[in-house]
Structure formats: C-alpha cells, structure tokens
Design a protein around this motif. Structure first.
Motif, mmCIF file in Angstrom:
data_model
loop_
_atom_site.group_PDB
_atom_site.id
_atom_site.type_symbol
_atom_site.label_atom_id
_atom_site.label_comp_id
_atom_site.label_asym_id
_atom_site.label_seq_id
_atom_site.Cartn_x
_atom_site.Cartn_y
_atom_site.Cartn_z
ATOM 1 N N SER A 75 32.563 67.360 16.621
ATOM 2 C CA SER A 75 33.528 66.261 16.621
ATOM 3 C C SER A 75 32.946 65.022 15.950
ATOM 4 C CB SER A 75 33.931 65.958 18.065
ATOM 5 O OG SER A 75 34.954 65.031 18.110
ATOM 6 N N GLN A 76 31.653 64.821 16.153
ATOM 7 C CA GLN A 76 31.022 63.647 15.540
ATOM 8 C C GLN A 76 30.931 63.766 14.028
ATOM 9 O OE1 GLN A 76 27.271 63.192 17.490
ATOM 10 N NE2 GLN A 76 28.149 62.230 19.314
ATOM 11 N N LYS A 135 48.443 56.593 15.528
ATOM 12 C CA LYS A 135 48.126 56.786 16.946
ATOM 13 C C LYS A 135 47.272 58.042 17.162
ATOM 14 C CE LYS A 135 50.497 57.147 21.428
ATOM 15 N NZ LYS A 135 51.835 57.188 22.086
ATOM 16 N N TYR A 136 47.580 59.097 16.411
ATOM 17 C CA TYR A 136 46.926 60.371 16.678
ATOM 18 C C TYR A 136 45.945 60.820 15.595
ATOM 19 C CZ TYR A 136 50.627 60.730 20.152
ATOM 20 O OH TYR A 136 51.461 60.495 21.198
ATOM 21 N N ALA A 137 45.819 60.045 14.544
ATOM 22 C CA ALA A 137 45.043 60.513 13.385
ATOM 23 C C ALA A 137 43.603 60.869 13.749
ATOM 24 C CB ALA A 137 45.070 59.464 12.283
ATOM 25 N N ASP A 138 42.968 60.021 14.543
ATOM 26 C CA ASP A 138 41.552 60.261 14.844
ATOM 27 C C ASP A 138 41.335 61.552 15.627
ATOM 28 O OD1 ASP A 138 40.722 56.733 15.251
ATOM 29 O OD2 ASP A 138 40.829 58.024 13.483
ATOM 30 N N GLU A 139 42.152 61.753 16.649
ATOM 31 C CA GLU A 139 41.941 62.965 17.431
ATOM 32 C C GLU A 139 42.337 64.198 16.627
ATOM 33 O OE1 GLU A 139 45.058 61.590 20.500
ATOM 34 O OE2 GLU A 139 45.117 63.754 20.640
ATOM 35 N N LEU A 140 43.323 64.055 15.748
ATOM 36 C CA LEU A 140 43.742 65.205 14.948
ATOM 37 C C LEU A 140 42.689 65.581 13.906
ATOM 38 C CD1 LEU A 140 47.532 64.379 14.461
ATOM 39 C CD2 LEU A 140 46.559 66.247 15.814
ATOM 40 N N VAL A 141 42.041 64.596 13.344
ATOM 41 C CA VAL A 141 41.030 64.942 12.348
ATOM 42 C C VAL A 141 39.817 65.577 13.036
ATOM 43 C CG1 VAL A 141 39.663 62.797 12.223
ATOM 44 C CG2 VAL A 141 40.030 64.166 10.171
ATOM 45 N N ARG A 142 39.552 65.178 14.259
ATOM 46 C CA ARG A 142 38.471 65.849 15.008
ATOM 47 C C ARG A 142 38.862 67.302 15.310
ATOM 48 N NH1 ARG A 142 38.066 60.771 17.608
ATOM 49 N NH2 ARG A 142 39.325 61.464 19.354
ATOM 50 N N PHE A 143 40.132 67.467 15.679
ATOM 51 C CA PHE A 143 40.614 68.829 15.937
ATOM 52 C C PHE A 143 40.506 69.683 14.666
ATOM 53 C CE2 PHE A 143 42.609 72.144 18.079
ATOM 54 C CZ PHE A 143 43.819 72.525 17.517
ATOM 55 N N ALA A 144 40.916 69.115 13.550
ATOM 56 C CA ALA A 144 40.832 69.842 12.275
ATOM 57 C C ALA A 144 39.383 70.174 11.946
ATOM 58 C CB ALA A 144 41.464 69.018 11.162
ATOM 59 N N THR A 145 38.497 69.280 12.274
ATOM 60 C CA THR A 145 37.079 69.523 12.028
ATOM 61 C C THR A 145 36.574 70.694 12.867
ATOM 62 O OG1 THR A 145 36.749 67.185 11.550
ATOM 63 C CG2 THR A 145 34.785 68.480 12.030
ATOM 64 N N VAL A 200 38.673 76.918 22.358
ATOM 65 C CA VAL A 200 37.400 76.368 22.831
ATOM 66 C C VAL A 200 37.413 74.847 22.749
ATOM 67 C CG1 VAL A 200 34.931 76.188 22.275
ATOM 68 C CG2 VAL A 200 36.042 78.418 22.314
ATOM 69 N N TYR A 201 37.907 74.323 21.637
ATOM 70 C CA TYR A 201 37.921 72.872 21.461
ATOM 71 C C TYR A 201 38.797 72.200 22.510
ATOM 72 C CZ TYR A 201 38.541 68.320 19.273
ATOM 73 O OH TYR A 201 38.572 66.967 19.033
ATOM 74 N N LEU A 202 40.014 72.735 22.674
ATOM 75 C CA LEU A 202 40.947 72.101 23.616
ATOM 76 C C LEU A 202 40.446 72.220 25.047
ATOM 77 C CD1 LEU A 202 44.316 73.276 22.018
ATOM 78 C CD2 LEU A 202 43.366 70.966 22.011
ATOM 79 N N THR A 203 39.767 73.321 25.325
ATOM 80 C CA THR A 203 39.279 73.528 26.687
ATOM 81 C C THR A 203 38.042 72.679 26.969
ATOM 82 O OG1 THR A 203 40.100 75.797 26.661
ATOM 83 C CG2 THR A 203 38.431 75.251 28.325
#
Lengths: 363, 152
Positions: A17-18, B11-21, B112-115
């Motif tokens: 994530s980082q 609002k959601y861009a940061d968490e979505l890009v982490r999810f995409a990562t 795994v990520y969501l959990t």
C-alpha cells in the motif's frame, strides 16, 4: 503460525500500500478522456480503442460500508431463509455490468435493425431456489395488483401470456389448487389477502411443494416483501434484481418483413448457474456447448418456430437469443459468433416509449 | 467529468489507487484506476448507483482483471510470433511486486487486501466483489496457504 502469518500478510499489504503511486487528479483524468494523437502509422493507442468497445453500463451497489441501499439481492444466498430484500438476504449485492456483445454473423438474410438498453427490472418480485440435482422452485409475487381481482399469469413453464383464470384466488397456500405439470407443479394464492403469490416447483411432489409453500410469509413489517425457507442443499437467487439490459434486433434485409428474426438480449448476470436458468425454462431445456461456454436451448411458448438459447457468456453476462422462424442450428451458429461490440448500438431508450415498444422492452 | 463526479473521485481516489496497487502493482495502478474511473463515469447506469464507493472498488477489480488478461494475451501473441514457448501467466510487473503476492490471482489479492488491510469481514467482501461468502472464504484460504508456504 496463524497469528504470525496474519501479521506477515498485514505487513505485506501495508508495504504494498505504501508503494502506491499518487492517484491522478480529476483534471488529469479528464485530459485522458480527450482523443489521443494518432501514432505514426495512423493507429490510436490500443487502450483507447478498447475503451470504446467495452460497455460501460450497470447498476451496481456494493456494501463496503458507505451508502445505504434498498437494492434487491442476487446470486446465491447461504442463509436458511431467502427474503424479498429484508431479513437474512444481503440487502445489497453487486450486479456487475454485462459485457456488451453483438452477433457477428447473423443467420443468412438477417441484418442488424435496431437496438436499445435500459435498466432491467421485473414486474414481479421473484426468488428462485435450486439444488444440485435439478430440483428448482420459483417464488413469484406481486404486491401491486389487487388479490381480489388479480389473476397471476405466470404458468408452470414461466410463460406470461397464459389465459387469465376466472375462479377466485385461494386465500392461503393450503387452499390453492395444485396444478400438475411435468415433474412438478404450481400453487397460486393470495398471501394474507395482500400479495399475489405463485409458487412453481420442479422436481417436487404436491405435498413437498405445499410444505414449502407454508413457509412463505410476509417479511416482518412489510406488506410487499415475502420470505421463504430455503430447504437444505438449495441455493437462492433473485433473478429480477436491477441490472442493465441491452437488446438487439436482427431482421431480413429486404422490405418490412419481421420474420424470420433474431432478438439478442444481454443482461447482467444475476446468477451464472445454469440450473437456475434451467429452472426458469422448464424441463424441455437442453444443455449445449457454444465454443466452450454452456448454454440452454429450449422451445419457447408458441410453437417450434420459436427457439430460445440462453448462454452464460462470462461471469457477468447472460445472453438470450430468441429466434423466430430460425432453427436451433442457426441459433447455435449465431451464438458462436458473439463478439464484443460498441454499446452505442443499443442506446438508452428509457425516455423513448416508441422505441421501447418496438423492441419489446417496456413490460 | 462534472464537479459531482470529481468530488466523488477525490473522496475515494487515494484508497482506490492503493487497492489497484495491491491488485496489479504500483506500475500499473494509476492506469488501472484511470481506466476504471473513466469507464464508470461514462456509464449510463452510474447515476443510478447508490453505493458508489463499493461500485468503484468493483470497477477497479474488473479493470485489473482485464489488464491481466490483456497482458497475458499480448505475451502469448508475442511468443507465437517469435516461435518461443508460451510464457507462464503474467503477474503484471513481476519485478515490482512482492514475490509472495505474485502467486495469487487478482481476486485472491483483492480478498486478501480487503480482509487484511481494509479490515472488512468475509460477508462484506463477498458483497463487494459480488461473489458468495463461501467463495471469499475459499479464496482467502487458498491465498493463505500459498502465502504460508512462501513466507516460511
């Protein structure tokens, strides 16, 4: 090891994530929407072309903790009781957008005439139960019609054009007449004087169906939602959850003749379990292989000149090919030629009643 | 993109890009997010979506899945053109991913990520990914088994 593994996985997730890049700004995204310059050989970037041919259209609601929703559930439901949007059913499940397709090689003499799209919703609410042995139950109800004068029209085979009944409706499932058909039958009654109910069972004897019917009841606090106990080994799905529905019509090239014709309907997959579709089609459906994909062929109400082929195209898309005056072989061949297409072939017709009528998408 | 959509995106861009990562690695994350967002915002159904955050998560997952398939197809085409043996399924930019995660499918990574990172339970993950709880549990168990072997 479990705690250690969990800790390690969290660490990995955190590390990954980082490493996430900065999200592009809205302005940067808007710039991406602009046509990109052509390459030296006159081609546009593949990604842009791909974007143009992939459908974007679906009603999806997920429950990740943000907005509340009243959307109906779909898919399989493990709890022991299925309901009409309340109770144990998840109130809110995703319907992935369907893949937009067209028939690349329609049967000889036919060409694309017209297409349209709209959100898909049924006139009745419905729950389907099915098990791994082919037994299936459809529970349909309609709270908008008056029970006193209402005449549920769904037949055992699921046709909606059956003659209306003239006798008064039963006021409980116990009083409902058993209409036998094939390896099952149906019961129709007016639940608590409020909701028309039609319970269609395949692979069930009358007594087993009545036992199941006794579990049907209005959801607590509701006058329009039903719940039903799900027998052990069955899964439950909601086929008329809202999704996106596309329709394409292929007709003869000459004149105004409407036959033969091919109607291709593409819907969000509420479930890709063919047993559930088989439950809707009845015992006459036969499974076919379409280039490695599973489909169901059946004769539609109206006679042998009407053939349907339901194909699970991918995990989000169910395609129904309705042939009028076409052979099964022609339908199979048309299905084998399904290709990705531009969804602009089927523009939104929600506000166009004429087109909606022409395409048979209004009711 | 109108202002309402832009606000939702911000609002959601940061968490979505982490999810995409997590799904595709840092090199592809931005493109996957951008394509997913553009697709969603051009969808005629977007206005009717009620839980937009979850919808966007789903869109990113779909885009990542498409991207992986696309990469795999390209690798196969290239292998066919050069007469080389078909490559193994891609793991996006392998050098950029943590080794252990390369062995997971896109959906397993999502689970795994969501959990483990977002911290939601199997029921919510199932709703979010439009799969059954049983599938989530199975995917998670498979992912854990693979990770356990690799992390020993």
């Amino acid at each position: 090891m479990t705690d250690q593994l969990d800790t390690e996985i969290r660490r990995l997730m955190g590390e990954l994530s980082q490493r996430a890049p900065l999200a592009p700004t809205p302005e940067a995204l808007s710039r991406r929407r602009q046509p990109r310059p052509k390459g030296p050989n006159g081609t546009r970037p593949l990604a842009l072309v791909a974007l143009l041919v992939v459908v974007a259209g679906a009603v999806v609601t997920l429950q990740l903790g943000d907005d509340s929703s009243t959307r109906v559930a779909t898919g399989t439901v493990p709890p022991s009781q299925a309901s009409g949007g309340q109770g144990n059913l998840p109130p809110d499940v995703a319907l992935p957008e369907p893949t937009f397709l067209t028939v690349a090689t329609p049967p000889g003499g036919l060409r694309f005439i017209e297409g349209g799209s709209r959100t898909a919703g049924g006139r009745s609410d419905e729950i389907v139960l099915a098990d791994s042995t082919g037994r299936a139950v459809r529970l349909l109800w309609n709270a908008s019609n008056s029970c006193a004068t209402g005449t549920p029209r769904t037949t055992v085979r699921g046709a909606t054009d059956a003659p209306a009944e003239v006798r008064p409706q039963a006021l409980s499932s116990d009083d409902a007449p058993w209409v036998h058909s094939g390896d099952g039958g149906s019961l129709r009654w007016c639940q608590q004087g409020k909701v028309e109910v039609n319970l269609i069972a395949m692979g069930f004897e009358e007594e087993a169906t009545r036992t199941l019917a006794r579990t049907v009841q209005l959801a607590p606090g509701s006058v329009e939602k039903l719940i039903i106990a799900v027998p052990p080994g069955f899964v439950a799905g909601r086929p008329n959850a809202q999704g996106w529905l596309y329709r394409l019509v292929f007709r003869p090239e000459q004149a105004m003749s409407s036959r033969p014709q091919l109607i291709v309907t593409i819907t969000s997959a509420w479930a890709t379990d063919l047993r559930l579709h088989g439950a809707r089609l009845g015992a006459s459906a036969t499974e076919v292989d379409i280039g490695g994909r599973r489909g169901l062929l059946t004769q539609a109400p109206g006679g042998p000149q009407y053939q349907w082929l339901i194909l699970v195209y991918d995990d989000r898309t169910v395609v129904t090919l309705q042939g009028d005056g076409l052979t099964r072989e022609q339908l199979v061949s048309a299905a084998a030629s399904l290709r990705l297409a531009d969804p602009s072939l089927a523009p939104d017709i929600s506000g166009d009643s004429g087109r909606c009528d022409r395409l048979g998408m209004c009711g | 993109m109108d202002e309402a959509d832009a606000q939702i995106y911000r609002k959601y861009a940061d968490e979505l890009v982490r999810f995409a990562t997590a799904l595709a690695g840092p090199d592809l994350a931005e493109d996957i997010l951008a394509d997913a967002i553009l697709r969603v915002f051009s969808s005629p159904a977007w206005r009717a979506v009620r839980n937009r955050r979850a919808y966007l998560y789903r869109a990113v997952l779909n885009e990542a899945t498409h991207a992986k398939r696309s990469i795999d197809r390209r690798l196969r085409r290239e292998a066919a053109a050069t007469g080389a043996s078909p490559p193994p399924p891609s793991h996006f930019e392998e050098r950029e991913l943590i080794d252990a995660l390369r062995r997971l499918t896109v959906r397993q990574r999502a689970v795994v990520y969501l959990t483990y990172w977002v911290g939601i339970d199997a029921t919510e993950v199932a709703r979010g990914l439009a799969v059954s709880v049983r599938t989530v549990e199975r995917e998670l168990a498979t992912a854990r088994r693979r990770l356990e072997v690799l992390l020993r």
